[in-house]
Write a protein that holds these residues in place. Structure first.
Motif, short mmCIF file in Angstrom:
data_model
loop_
_atom_site.label_atom_id
_atom_site.label_comp_id
_atom_site.label_asym_id
_atom_site.label_seq_id
_atom_site.Cartn_x
_atom_site.Cartn_y
_atom_site.Cartn_z
N UNK A 149 0.75 -1.20 0.04
CA UNK A 149 0.10 -0.01 0.17
C UNK A 149 0.88 1.36 0.11
N UNK A 150 2.19 1.06 0.01
CA UNK A 150 2.90 2.16 -0.25
C UNK A 150 3.06 2.84 -1.47
N UNK A 151 2.55 4.29 -1.76
CA UNK A 151 2.45 4.65 -3.01
C UNK A 151 2.98 6.19 -2.95
N UNK A 152 3.21 6.60 -4.24
CA UNK A 152 3.90 7.94 -4.42
C UNK A 152 3.15 9.08 -3.55
N UNK A 153 2.01 9.07 -3.26
CA UNK A 153 0.96 9.92 -2.56
C UNK A 153 1.38 9.87 -1.16
N UNK A 154 1.35 8.52 -0.66
CA UNK A 154 1.78 8.38 0.86
C UNK A 154 2.96 8.74 1.28
N UNK A 155 4.16 8.44 0.36
CA UNK A 155 5.56 8.94 0.62
C UNK A 155 5.68 10.62 0.67
N UNK A 156 4.97 11.05 -0.37
CA UNK A 156 4.99 12.38 -0.51
C UNK A 156 4.32 13.16 0.74
N UNK A 157 3.28 12.60 1.27
CA UNK A 157 2.53 13.17 2.40
C UNK A 157 3.50 13.18 3.63
N UNK A 158 4.09 11.81 3.70
CA UNK A 158 5.02 11.71 5.02
C UNK A 158 6.22 12.59 4.84
N UNK A 159 6.96 12.53 3.94
CA UNK A 159 8.15 13.40 3.71
C UNK A 159 8.00 14.87 3.75
N UNK A 160 6.93 15.49 3.37
CA UNK A 160 6.53 16.84 3.58
C UNK A 160 6.45 17.37 5.03
N UNK A 161 6.21 16.33 5.96
CA UNK A 161 6.36 16.73 7.31
C UNK A 161 7.32 16.10 8.17
N UNK A 162 8.37 15.23 7.51
CA UNK A 162 9.27 14.75 8.03
C UNK A 162 10.66 15.02 7.35
N UNK A 163 11.06 16.20 7.50
CA UNK A 163 12.24 16.86 6.71
C UNK A 163 13.41 16.33 7.51
N UNK A 164 13.64 15.97 8.53
CA UNK A 164 14.59 15.55 9.28
C UNK A 164 15.18 13.96 8.89
N UNK A 165 14.38 13.36 8.09
CA UNK A 165 14.75 11.86 7.62
C UNK A 165 16.24 11.79 7.06
N UNK A 166 16.86 10.91 7.72
CA UNK A 166 18.38 10.69 7.12
C UNK A 166 18.32 9.16 6.46
N UNK A 167 17.40 8.29 6.98
CA UNK A 167 17.36 6.95 6.58
C UNK A 167 16.07 6.67 6.16
N UNK A 168 15.81 5.95 4.88
CA UNK A 168 14.52 5.51 4.50
C UNK A 168 14.80 4.47 3.68
N UNK A 169 13.82 3.31 4.37
CA UNK A 169 14.06 2.08 3.69
C UNK A 169 12.65 1.73 2.92
N UNK A 170 12.66 1.77 1.54
CA UNK A 170 11.42 1.44 0.81
C UNK A 170 11.58 0.13 0.11
N UNK A 171 12.15 -0.75 0.60
CA UNK A 171 12.50 -2.00 -0.04
C UNK A 171 11.26 -2.85 -0.56
N UNK A 172 11.30 -3.22 -1.76
CA UNK A 172 10.17 -4.09 -2.26
C UNK A 172 8.77 -3.00 -2.11
#
Length: 584
Positions: free
Chosen positions: A344-367
């Protein structure tokens, strides 16, 4: 060089006139081991300064151990994990007569030849011992840990995969070492609730505890809840622990900041919600591969950790764009998030997540198969400090998305593009990331020598490169890598079947190489293996499975020159088809 040595190293002037303390401070600022060695060779004064100043030592063979312990009397940290043939007799002999009063940390990981007699000699010789690592000493049991328990000042002890340790051995440790602050019992499957209960009563200073893969149940969590100073608790794959145990833990008086319940099948979001109720200062939460759906109570309680939570791992969970948006809104101080294999991880979901979590340094989106370049565009725009990006099997990713990451994320240190639709143009973009340390390109059939030449030209800090089944890679790529990426320690060339002995000749110049995988390289012979054996002095693990052309001469060279080699896989596997899986 001899004139230079005479001028600066041997006389009373120049370097020789400086104090040992000052020369020691100079050596502290020399980061590269090869450069430190050069200093010792050029100047006897530097050699004396290092002998008096050196604090850490990693010994690769048991033969020089006694001499080295006498040469460096100021040691505080001793690593013997690479001494594969170390045993009780050789260890005791090396320790006898040496001044080891300053030794505080000893690593004996995988030193399976050392038993209770050697450990007894070690504890006796090192009266200030504070940290001992016996991880993966699979033969270690109660007698071995009883010997370690004589180190009454012990603060940290790792018994990971010491399969013979029981409650009786643990009792010796907790009674003898009441100052313990960090303890790993991972894979010690003979430990029960009884042992954990005694540990909780006798070691009130405990701050970090790992009980992963133990058969303990909820009663252990009841006992652990009384540890007031406990900050880190790992219980990976504890199948006897469930939501009731987490509720017991939530009612305790400890100061938990990090909890790992990954692969614990009977834990649900209800139990995690209870845990959060009792610990509103959690910084790290790992619930990978144990949850099936995101409960509303858990999602609501995550918002209570808004100010503190920095690491969240939800691998294997069913999520939606609205869930990712809620996580972003409730946990906008996240530094690491793992959504590996989440449906269920989509472009829309990732966009809404990272728009509010700008401090992310490690992102694992395997598979996360639904993602496209649009997701990478959003990450590049919002998370400019990202250092690690895992995108394995995101097959819709192309060079356009990689380009945006390369342009906007100059601190990128690790990227996994295994089984992605990337090509040489993508590597040309990635070459702008000069801080890159780890690059994984397995199954990227469009990668060729041209793309790796780009990487070699600007990514000189690279330490790990995976080219599994990159079948267009040839010897020319290895020549470029050997010239531009001299710090490589781990290299996977399995099924790169165009590589020949000439390519291995180039690899021989990689002095820091420790792990090399050459499976199914049918064109290499003993000549190429000899080049690797002679040049790669630090080689530890080598995979030669199904390299059918290697002869006895190559194996002889390994035995003669690769003195640090601990594991070689050269089974031919004739019964397997040529196109076997990577996990074979």
């Amino acid at each position: 060089m001899s004139e230079e040595v005479q001028r600066y190293g041997g006389g009373g002037g120049g370097v020789g006139a400086l104090s040992l303390d000052l020369l020691g401070q100079v050596l502290d600022r020399v980061r590269e081991p090869r450069d430190r060695k050069a200093c010792r060779l050029v100047s006897r004064a530097f050699a004396r300064a290092e002998a008096a100043h050196r604090r850490a030592l990693r010994v690769l063979r048991r033969e020089p151990l006694a001499r080295l312990l006498r040469t460096f009397p100021a040691l505080e940290r001793l690593d013997l994990s690479a001494c594969a043939s170390l045993d009780d007799a050789s260890l005791a002999a090396a320790l006898a007569g040496a001044d080891l009063a300053g030794i505080r940390r000893v690593c004996l990981a995988r030193a399976n030849g050392v038993g209770w007699r050697g450990l007894d000699a070690l504890v006796t010789a090192c009266p200030k011992l504070e940290v001992v690592d016996l991880s993966h000493c699979v033969g270690a049991g109660d007698r071995e840990v009883a010997a370690v328990a004589a180190a009454t000042g012990l603060r940290e002890l790792s018994l990971e995969k010491c399969l013979g340790v029981t409650d009786m051995g643990l009792a010796k440790v907790v009674v003898g070492c009441p100052k313990l602050e960090k303890l790993s019992l991972k894979w010690c499957r003979e430990i029960s609730d009884i042992g954990i209960d005694l540990l909780s009563k006798k070691c009130p200073e405990l701050r970090s505890l790992d009980i992963s893969y133990l058969k303990v149940g909820n009663e252990s969590l009841r006992s652990i809840s009384s540890l007031e100073k406990l900050e880190e608790l790992a219980m990976v794959c504890c199948s006897c622990i469930d939501d009731d145990g987490l509720e017991l833990l939530s009612k305790g008086s400890n100061s938990l900041q990090s909890v790992d319940v990954s692969r614990s099948d009977h834990v649900t979001t209800q139990g995690l919600a209870s845990l959060i109720d009792g610990h509103n200062f959690l910084q790290k939460l790992n619930a990978a591969d144990c949850l099936h759906e995101m409960g509303q109570r858990f999602l609501t309680n995550l918002a209570k950790l808004k100010e503190t939570l920095t690491v969240l791992r939800l691998d294997g969970l069913e999520v939606s764009a609205s869930v990712l948006q809620a996580i972003g809104e409730g946990c906008n101080n996240l530094v690491e998030i793992s959504l590996s294999k989440c449906n269920g991880v989509t472009d829309e979901g990732i966009s809404s997540l990272v728009a509010r979590c700008s401090h992310l340094r490690v992102i694992d989106l395997t598979c996360c198969h639904l993602l496209t370049d649009n997701a990478l565009d959003s990450i590049a725009e919002n998370c400019k400090m990202v250092e690690c990006l895992r995108l394995e099997s995101c097959s819709s990713i192309s060079e356009k998305g990689v380009e945006q990451i390369a342009i906007c994320c100059p601190n990128l240190k690790e990227i996994d593009l295994t089984d992605c639709r990337v090509n040489d143009a993508a590597l040309q973009h990635l070459a702008k990331c000069s801080e890159l340390l780890i690059l994984k390109l397995g199954l990227c059939s469009s990668i060729s020598d041209k793309g790796l030449a780009f990487i070699s030209s600007n990514c000189g800090k690279l330490i790990e490169l995976d080219l599994y089944r990159c079948t267009s890679v040839t010897d020319d790529a290895l020549a470029a890598l050997a010239n531009g990426c001299k710090k490589i320690k781990m290299l996977n060339l399995c099924y790169c079947n165009k590589i020949t002995d000439s390519g291995l000749g180039h690899l021989g110049s990689l002095e820091e190489l420790t792990n090399l995988e050459l499976r199914c390289l049918v064109r290499i012979t003993g000549i190429g293996i000899s080049s690797v054996a002679i040049g790669c002095k630090n080689l530890i693990e080598l995979d030669l499975k199904r390299c059918y052309s290697i002869d006895d001469a190559g194996l002889w060279a390994l035995a003669r020159y690769a003195l640090n080699l601990r594991q070689v896989n050269f089974l031919q596997g004739f019964s397997y088809p040529l196109e076997s899986s990577k996990e074979e």
